[in-house]
Design a protein around this motif. Structure first.
Motif, PDB file in Angstrom:
ATOM      1  N   MET A  32      -2.095   3.080 -37.330  1.00  0.00           N
ATOM      2  CA  MET A  32      -1.667   1.707 -37.523  1.00  0.00           C
ATOM      3  C   MET A  32      -1.168   1.141 -36.195  1.00  0.00           C
ATOM      4  N   ASN A  33      -1.588  -0.062 -35.862  1.00  0.00           N
ATOM      5  CA  ASN A  33      -1.187  -0.686 -34.612  1.00  0.00           C
ATOM      6  C   ASN A  33       0.206  -1.281 -34.705  1.00  0.00           C
ATOM      7  N   MET A  34       0.995  -1.045 -33.666  1.00  0.00           N
ATOM      8  CA  MET A  34       2.323  -1.611 -33.587  1.00  0.00           C
ATOM      9  C   MET A  34       2.208  -3.123 -33.394  1.00  0.00           C
ATOM     10  N   ARG A  35       3.057  -3.857 -34.109  1.00  0.00           N
ATOM     11  CA  ARG A  35       3.079  -5.316 -33.990  1.00  0.00           C
ATOM     12  C   ARG A  35       4.469  -5.766 -33.560  1.00  0.00           C
ATOM     13  N   PHE A  36       4.550  -7.021 -33.143  1.00  0.00           N
ATOM     14  CA  PHE A  36       5.772  -7.550 -32.545  1.00  0.00           C
ATOM     15  C   PHE A  36       6.108  -8.883 -33.207  1.00  0.00           C
ATOM     16  N   TRP A  37       7.390  -9.078 -33.503  1.00  0.00           N
ATOM     17  CA  TRP A  37       7.819 -10.204 -34.319  1.00  0.00           C
ATOM     18  C   TRP A  37       9.059 -10.885 -33.752  1.00  0.00           C
ATOM     19  N   VAL A  38       9.207 -12.155 -34.115  1.00  0.00           N
ATOM     20  CA  VAL A  38      10.458 -12.874 -33.905  1.00  0.00           C
ATOM     21  C   VAL A  38      10.933 -13.313 -35.277  1.00  0.00           C
ATOM     22  N   ALA A  39      12.182 -13.004 -35.581  1.00  0.00           N
ATOM     23  CA  ALA A  39      12.835 -13.436 -36.810  1.00  0.00           C
ATOM     24  C   ALA A  39      13.912 -14.444 -36.435  1.00  0.00           C
ATOM     25  N   VAL A  40      14.291 -15.281 -37.379  1.00  0.00           N
ATOM     26  CA  VAL A  40      15.251 -16.342 -37.104  1.00  0.00           C
ATOM     27  C   VAL A  40      16.445 -16.224 -38.050  1.00  0.00           C
ATOM     28  N   ALA A  41      17.646 -16.230 -37.483  1.00  0.00           N
ATOM     29  CA  ALA A  41      18.882 -16.219 -38.272  1.00  0.00           C
ATOM     30  C   ALA A  41      20.035 -16.603 -37.359  1.00  0.00           C
ATOM     31  N   SER A  42      21.107 -17.097 -37.953  1.00  0.00           N
ATOM     32  CA  SER A  42      22.299 -17.417 -37.167  1.00  0.00           C
ATOM     33  C   SER A  42      22.841 -16.136 -36.533  1.00  0.00           C
ATOM     34  N   ALA A  43      23.511 -16.276 -35.404  1.00  0.00           N
ATOM     35  CA  ALA A  43      24.053 -15.107 -34.700  1.00  0.00           C
ATOM     36  C   ALA A  43      25.060 -14.348 -35.558  1.00  0.00           C
ATOM     37  N   ASP A  44      25.830 -15.052 -36.363  1.00  0.00           N
ATOM     38  CA  ASP A  44      26.785 -14.374 -37.245  1.00  0.00           C
ATOM     39  C   ASP A  44      26.061 -13.456 -38.232  1.00  0.00           C
ATOM     40  N   HIS A  45      24.945 -13.930 -38.793  1.00  0.00           N
ATOM     41  CA  HIS A  45      24.175 -13.105 -39.729  1.00  0.00           C
ATOM     42  C   HIS A  45      23.482 -11.953 -39.013  1.00  0.00           C
ATOM     43  N   VAL A  46      23.003 -12.200 -37.811  1.00  0.00           N
ATOM     44  CA  VAL A  46      22.392 -11.116 -37.031  1.00  0.00           C
ATOM     45  C   VAL A  46      23.431 -10.021 -36.770  1.00  0.00           C
ATOM     46  N   ALA A  47      24.652 -10.415 -36.436  1.00  0.00           N
ATOM     47  CA  ALA A  47      25.706  -9.436 -36.146  1.00  0.00           C
ATOM     48  C   ALA A  47      25.982  -8.538 -37.359  1.00  0.00           C
ATOM     49  N   ILE A  48      25.940  -9.088 -38.555  1.00  0.00           N
ATOM     50  CA  ILE A  48      26.134  -8.290 -39.771  1.00  0.00           C
ATOM     51  C   ILE A  48      25.003  -7.275 -39.915  1.00  0.00           C
ATOM     52  N   GLY A  49      23.764  -7.744 -39.718  1.00  0.00           N
ATOM     53  CA  GLY A  49      22.613  -6.851 -39.812  1.00  0.00           C
ATOM     54  C   GLY A  49      22.649  -5.748 -38.767  1.00  0.00           C
ATOM     55  N   VAL A  50      23.023  -6.091 -37.543  1.00  0.00           N
ATOM     56  CA  VAL A  50      23.112  -5.090 -36.481  1.00  0.00           C
ATOM     57  C   VAL A  50      24.170  -4.048 -36.837  1.00  0.00           C
ATOM     58  N   ALA A  51      25.328  -4.493 -37.282  1.00  0.00           N
ATOM     59  CA  ALA A  51      26.421  -3.579 -37.619  1.00  0.00           C
ATOM     60  C   ALA A  51      26.046  -2.631 -38.761  1.00  0.00           C
ATOM     61  N   GLN A  52      25.204  -3.112 -39.688  1.00  0.00           N
ATOM     62  CA  GLN A  52      24.857  -2.308 -40.855  1.00  0.00           C
ATOM     63  C   GLN A  52      23.433  -1.735 -40.795  1.00  0.00           C
ATOM     64  N   GLY A  53      22.685  -2.017 -39.705  1.00  0.00           N
ATOM     65  CA  GLY A  53      21.373  -1.407 -39.512  1.00  0.00           C
ATOM     66  C   GLY A  53      20.241  -1.990 -40.341  1.00  0.00           C
ATOM     67  N   PHE A  54      20.266  -3.298 -40.600  1.00  0.00           N
ATOM     68  CA  PHE A  54      19.199  -3.917 -41.382  1.00  0.00           C
ATOM     69  C   PHE A  54      18.835  -5.283 -40.823  1.00  0.00           C
ATOM     70  N   MET A  55      17.737  -5.837 -41.341  1.00  0.00           N
ATOM     71  CA  MET A  55      17.356  -7.222 -41.083  1.00  0.00           C
ATOM     72  C   MET A  55      17.062  -7.884 -42.419  1.00  0.00           C
ATOM     73  N   GLN A  56      17.191  -9.187 -42.420  1.00  0.00           N
ATOM     74  CA  GLN A  56      16.943  -9.994 -43.614  1.00  0.00           C
ATOM     75  C   GLN A  56      16.434 -11.341 -43.105  1.00  0.00           C
ATOM     76  N   VAL A  57      15.421 -11.895 -43.745  1.00  0.00           N
ATOM     77  CA  VAL A  57      14.857 -13.175 -43.302  1.00  0.00           C
ATOM     78  C   VAL A  57      14.621 -14.110 -44.484  1.00  0.00           C
ATOM     79  N   CYS A  58      14.451 -15.376 -44.174  1.00  0.00           N
ATOM     80  CA  CYS A  58      14.023 -16.376 -45.160  1.00  0.00           C
ATOM     81  C   CYS A  58      14.876 -16.345 -46.425  1.00  0.00           C
ATOM     82  N   HIS A  59      16.180 -16.339 -46.245  1.00  0.00           N
ATOM     83  CA  HIS A  59      17.130 -16.353 -47.368  1.00  0.00           C
ATOM     84  C   HIS A  59      16.915 -15.181 -48.319  1.00  0.00           C
TER      85      HIS A  59
END
Length: 144
Positions: free
Chosen positions: A1-28
């Protein structure tokens, strides 16, 4: 499988929560966009603002990481809000303003409407785009 590259969009506060807990979430919290990602794909978060719905413009890349093995999974935040998430190994966290990069990124260099794609919440970019973001975040790397 070929590696792909993405940009996700979220407020920095929400990104910080995901980084601290090791996850991502997009589009509500929708599952569909997360199903497009594969293990070992890379994702960079772009944060238009510091807070969700805020007037506090940030317009910066704030984190970058690699998708871990596993499928999107659902969590219950409240009985009414059960978003889907994807586990990520975050490798760079910081503040990299997007404006200096606009002439060099494939999705923005030939259009004045570079922000249009960001409205989708998650979109694919080139390896070179992600490399530029990664290198820039490595220079500005810090804990949020």
């Amino acid at each position: 499988m070929n590696m792909r590259f993405w940009v996700a969009v979220a407020s920095a506060d929400h990104v910080a929560i995901g980084v601290a807990q090791g996850f991502m979430q997009v589009c509500h919290g929708k599952a569909g966009p997360l199903k497009r990602l594969n293990a070992e794909d890379w994702v960079a978060y772009y944060s238009p603002t510091q807070t969700l719905g805020g007037k506090d413009k940030l317009q910066a890349f704030t984190a970058i990481g690699q998708i871990k093995l596993g499928e999107p999974y659902q969590v219950e935040i409240t009985p009414e809000f059960k978003p889907y998430r994807r586990d990520v190994a975050w490798s760079q966290v910081g503040r990299l303003p997007i404006r200096p990069l606009l002439p060099n990124l494939s999705f923005s260099k030939s259009t004045p409407n570079w922000g249009y794609q960001l409205r989708f919440g998650l979109f694919e970019v080139t390896r070179d785009d992600l490399k530029q973001i990664y290198q820039g975040l490595a220079v500005t790397s810090s804990l949020l």
